[in-house]
Scaffold this active site. Sequence first.
Site, PDB file in Angstrom:
ATOM      1  N   ASN A 137      15.379 -21.393-122.623  1.00 56.58           N
ATOM      2  CA  ASN A 137      16.470 -20.626-121.993  1.00 56.58           C
ATOM      3  C   ASN A 137      16.138 -19.141-122.061  1.00 56.58           C
ATOM      4  O   ASN A 137      15.838 -18.628-123.140  1.00 56.58           O
ATOM      5  CB  ASN A 137      17.785 -20.845-122.753  1.00 56.58           C
ATOM      6  CG  ASN A 137      18.172 -22.303-122.783  1.00 56.58           C
ATOM      7  OD1 ASN A 137      18.446 -22.897-121.755  1.00 56.58           O
ATOM      8  ND2 ASN A 137      18.151 -22.886-123.963  1.00 56.58           N
ATOM      9  N   LEU A 138      16.247 -18.474-120.916  1.00 55.00           N
ATOM     10  CA  LEU A 138      15.935 -17.049-120.856  1.00 55.00           C
ATOM     11  C   LEU A 138      17.213 -16.244-120.687  1.00 55.00           C
ATOM     12  O   LEU A 138      18.215 -16.743-120.170  1.00 55.00           O
ATOM     13  CB  LEU A 138      15.015 -16.768-119.671  1.00 55.00           C
ATOM     14  CG  LEU A 138      13.685 -17.519-119.664  1.00 55.00           C
ATOM     15  CD1 LEU A 138      12.961 -17.280-118.349  1.00 55.00           C
ATOM     16  CD2 LEU A 138      12.821 -17.076-120.843  1.00 55.00           C
ATOM     17  N   TYR A 177      17.004 -30.828-110.698  1.00 53.12           N
ATOM     18  CA  TYR A 177      16.186 -29.623-110.873  1.00 53.12           C
ATOM     19  C   TYR A 177      14.925 -29.970-111.663  1.00 53.12           C
ATOM     20  O   TYR A 177      13.818 -29.550-111.313  1.00 53.12           O
ATOM     21  CB  TYR A 177      17.061 -28.627-111.645  1.00 53.12           C
ATOM     22  CG  TYR A 177      16.463 -27.300-111.964  1.00 53.12           C
ATOM     23  CD1 TYR A 177      16.311 -26.339-110.975  1.00 53.12           C
ATOM     24  CD2 TYR A 177      16.091 -26.977-113.264  1.00 53.12           C
ATOM     25  CE1 TYR A 177      15.788 -25.096-111.287  1.00 53.12           C
ATOM     26  CE2 TYR A 177      15.575 -25.737-113.582  1.00 53.12           C
ATOM     27  CZ  TYR A 177      15.428 -24.799-112.584  1.00 53.12           C
ATOM     28  OH  TYR A 177      14.919 -23.568-112.885  1.00 53.12           O
ATOM     29  N   SER A 190      10.705 -25.144-116.496  1.00 49.98           N
ATOM     30  CA  SER A 190      11.822 -25.007-117.432  1.00 49.98           C
ATOM     31  C   SER A 190      11.728 -26.109-118.487  1.00 49.98           C
ATOM     32  O   SER A 190      11.145 -27.165-118.242  1.00 49.98           O
ATOM     33  CB  SER A 190      13.112 -25.139-116.619  1.00 49.98           C
ATOM     34  OG  SER A 190      14.147 -25.641-117.415  1.00 49.98           O
ATOM     35  N   SER A 191      12.340 -25.866-119.642  1.00 50.29           N
ATOM     36  CA  SER A 191      12.279 -26.854-120.721  1.00 50.29           C
ATOM     37  C   SER A 191      13.033 -28.134-120.364  1.00 50.29           C
ATOM     38  O   SER A 191      12.863 -29.156-121.032  1.00 50.29           O
ATOM     39  CB  SER A 191      12.850 -26.262-122.010  1.00 50.29           C
ATOM     40  OG  SER A 191      14.178 -25.862-121.791  1.00 50.29           O
ATOM     41  N   CYS A 192      13.850 -28.105-119.294  1.00 51.01           N
ATOM     42  CA  CYS A 192      14.598 -29.312-118.911  1.00 51.01           C
ATOM     43  C   CYS A 192      13.689 -30.393-118.325  1.00 51.01           C
ATOM     44  O   CYS A 192      14.147 -31.501-118.058  1.00 51.01           O
ATOM     45  CB  CYS A 192      15.735 -28.986-117.960  1.00 51.01           C
ATOM     46  SG  CYS A 192      15.165 -28.502-116.342  1.00 51.01           S
ATOM     47  N   GLY A 223       9.894 -14.280-105.801  1.00 47.32           N
ATOM     48  CA  GLY A 223      11.144 -14.145-106.557  1.00 47.32           C
ATOM     49  C   GLY A 223      11.177 -12.860-107.366  1.00 47.32           C
ATOM     50  O   GLY A 223      11.760 -12.817-108.448  1.00 47.32           O
ATOM     51  N   ARG A 243      20.212 -24.624-129.385  1.00 45.35           N
ATOM     52  CA  ARG A 243      19.433 -24.094-128.267  1.00 45.35           C
ATOM     53  C   ARG A 243      18.558 -22.929-128.724  1.00 45.35           C
ATOM     54  O   ARG A 243      18.874 -22.230-129.689  1.00 45.35           O
ATOM     55  CB  ARG A 243      20.362 -23.592-127.157  1.00 45.35           C
ATOM     56  CG  ARG A 243      21.133 -24.678-126.440  1.00 45.35           C
ATOM     57  CD  ARG A 243      20.235 -25.523-125.550  1.00 45.35           C
ATOM     58  NE  ARG A 243      21.008 -26.513-124.809  1.00 45.35           N
ATOM     59  CZ  ARG A 243      21.315 -27.731-125.272  1.00 45.35           C
ATOM     60  NH1 ARG A 243      20.931 -28.106-126.473  1.00 45.35           N
ATOM     61  NH2 ARG A 243      22.005 -28.571-124.527  1.00 45.35           N
ATOM     62  N   LYS A 302      10.864 -29.587-110.766  1.00 43.14           N
ATOM     63  CA  LYS A 302       9.941 -28.802-111.604  1.00 43.14           C
ATOM     64  C   LYS A 302       8.775 -29.663-112.103  1.00 43.14           C
ATOM     65  O   LYS A 302       7.642 -29.182-112.188  1.00 43.14           O
ATOM     66  CB  LYS A 302      10.690 -28.197-112.794  1.00 43.14           C
ATOM     67  CG  LYS A 302      11.666 -27.091-112.397  1.00 43.14           C
ATOM     68  CD  LYS A 302      10.910 -25.888-111.888  1.00 43.14           C
ATOM     69  CE  LYS A 302      11.820 -24.719-111.585  1.00 43.14           C
ATOM     70  NZ  LYS A 302      11.085 -23.583-111.008  1.00 43.14           N
ATOM     71  N   HIS A 343      23.954 -19.586-116.783  1.00 41.42           N
ATOM     72  CA  HIS A 343      23.538 -20.308-117.984  1.00 41.42           C
ATOM     73  C   HIS A 343      24.430 -19.904-119.153  1.00 41.42           C
ATOM     74  O   HIS A 343      25.193 -18.953-119.064  1.00 41.42           O
ATOM     75  CB  HIS A 343      22.077 -19.992-118.301  1.00 41.42           C
ATOM     76  CG  HIS A 343      21.122 -20.585-117.317  1.00 41.42           C
ATOM     77  ND1 HIS A 343      20.301 -19.833-116.517  1.00 41.42           N
ATOM     78  CD2 HIS A 343      20.867 -21.886-116.999  1.00 41.42           C
ATOM     79  CE1 HIS A 343      19.569 -20.642-115.754  1.00 41.42           C
ATOM     80  NE2 HIS A 343      19.892 -21.880-116.025  1.00 41.42           N
TER      81      HIS A 343
END
Length: 315
Positions: free
Chosen positions: A166-167, A137, A108-110, A11, A209, A141, A180
Site C-alpha cells: 500500500n502506497l 484488478y 500491487s501486493s493484491c 501515468g 497492513r 495485474k 485506499h
Amino acid sequence: MDKNTKIYIAGHNGMVGSAVWRALSRLGYDNLIGKSSKELDLRNQDEVARFFKHERPEVVIDAAAKVGGILANSEHPYLFLMENLQIQNNLIDSAHHHEVKKFIFLGSSCIYPKMAPQPLKEEYLLTGSLEPTNEWYAIAKIAGVKACEAIRRQFNKDFVSLMPTNLYGPHDNFDLRTSHVLPAMLRKFHDAKANNEPVELWGSGTPMREFLHVDDMAQAVVHALEHVLPEHLYNVGTGKDVTIKTLAHTIQNIVGHQGAIHWDRSKPDGTPRKLMDVSKLSDQGWQAKIDLDAGIKMTYDWFLENQKSIKMNVL
Ligand SMILES: NC(=O)c1ccc[n+]([C@@H]2O[C@H](COP(=O)([O-])OP(=O)(O)OC[C@H]3O[C@@H](n4cnc5c(N)ncnc54)[C@H](OP(=O)(O)O)[C@@H]3O)[C@@H](O)[C@H]2O)c1
C-alpha cells in the site's frame, strides 16, 4: 543509465508517476516524457502504437492504471479488469515492438493469494485464491506480470515487475468513494476534526497492513532503472506492518482529532494480514527509508497545503 535516455513515464500525473518524475528530475534525467489520459488514452491500441512509433522511448515506466479501494473495486469489477488489461497490454506490446530496452511494470501486493503465508514472497504468486473484493484488478495485474516474464523469457529483454505494498503520499486520492485506507482515514479524521464529530471506520480494525511512502517507491523504481535486476518480479515495501487500529490512532494524533472512533463491523475487513517479504529487492541493494509517522506527517502537511487541488477520482 545515461541521463539523456528517453524515458516515458505512463501515468506521470498520478501519485506514483509524479513521484517517479520528481525523483528522476532531481537526479538529472532530462529526457522524460509523459502524456495525460486526455492527450493519450492508453486503452486505445492504435493511439498507443502511433505514440511509440513517433516518440521511440528507450525506457518505459508503467505507472498508469485504473486504481481504487475495496468499494470501487467491488462496484466496478469489469472496469477494473478490462481497463487495466487494455492499458498494460497496449504499453507492453508497443514497447516490445518498438525496441524499448527496459520496461518497469508496476503491480500491487493484491496479486498474491488471500491466504498465502506471511510475509508474502514472490514465489507465492498463483498458489491460491485471490481476495474476492479486488480479484478483478489483481487478475489484470497478474496478466501484466506474466506478459513481462514471457517477454523476458522468450526475447531476453529487460522487462521487470515491481509489486508495491500500500502506497501513500503527495497526490494521493482523497475521495472517500474510491480511495485506499490511509488517505481515506486522513480525510475522515480531518473532516471530523473540522466538524467536531466522531469518526466511523470500516471493519474491526484488526487486519494488519504495510504502508510505503511514494517517494520510497520512486527510489525503488530508480533502483530498477539503474540496475539490471536478475529476476522478473520484486516486492517493494517496508517489511513492517501495523494494525488498522494502530494506523487510525496514529493518524488521529497527527491530525489532532479529539473525538471517538466507531468501528463498523458490518463492513468487510479484507485480507487479515498483508506484509511483503522485501528481502529479494533488499538483496539487490534497495531499502525503504521513510518511517510511517514521518511519512504520514509529510502527507498531511501536503494535504493541508493542497486542499483546493486534491484529487477526487470519480469513476
Ligand atoms: N496507490 C497505491 O497504494 C498503490 C499500491 C500498489 C501499487 N500501485 C500501483 O502503482 C501504479 C500507479 O498508481 P497510482 O496510485 O499512482 O494511481 P493514480 O494516482 O490513480 O494514477 C494513475 C495514472 O494512470 C493514468 N491513467 C489511468 N487511465 C488511463 C488511460 N486510460 N490512459 C492514460 N492514462 C491513464 C492517469 O492519468 P491522468 O491523471 O492523466 O488521467 C493517472 O495519472 C498502478 O499500477 C498501481 O497498481 C499503487
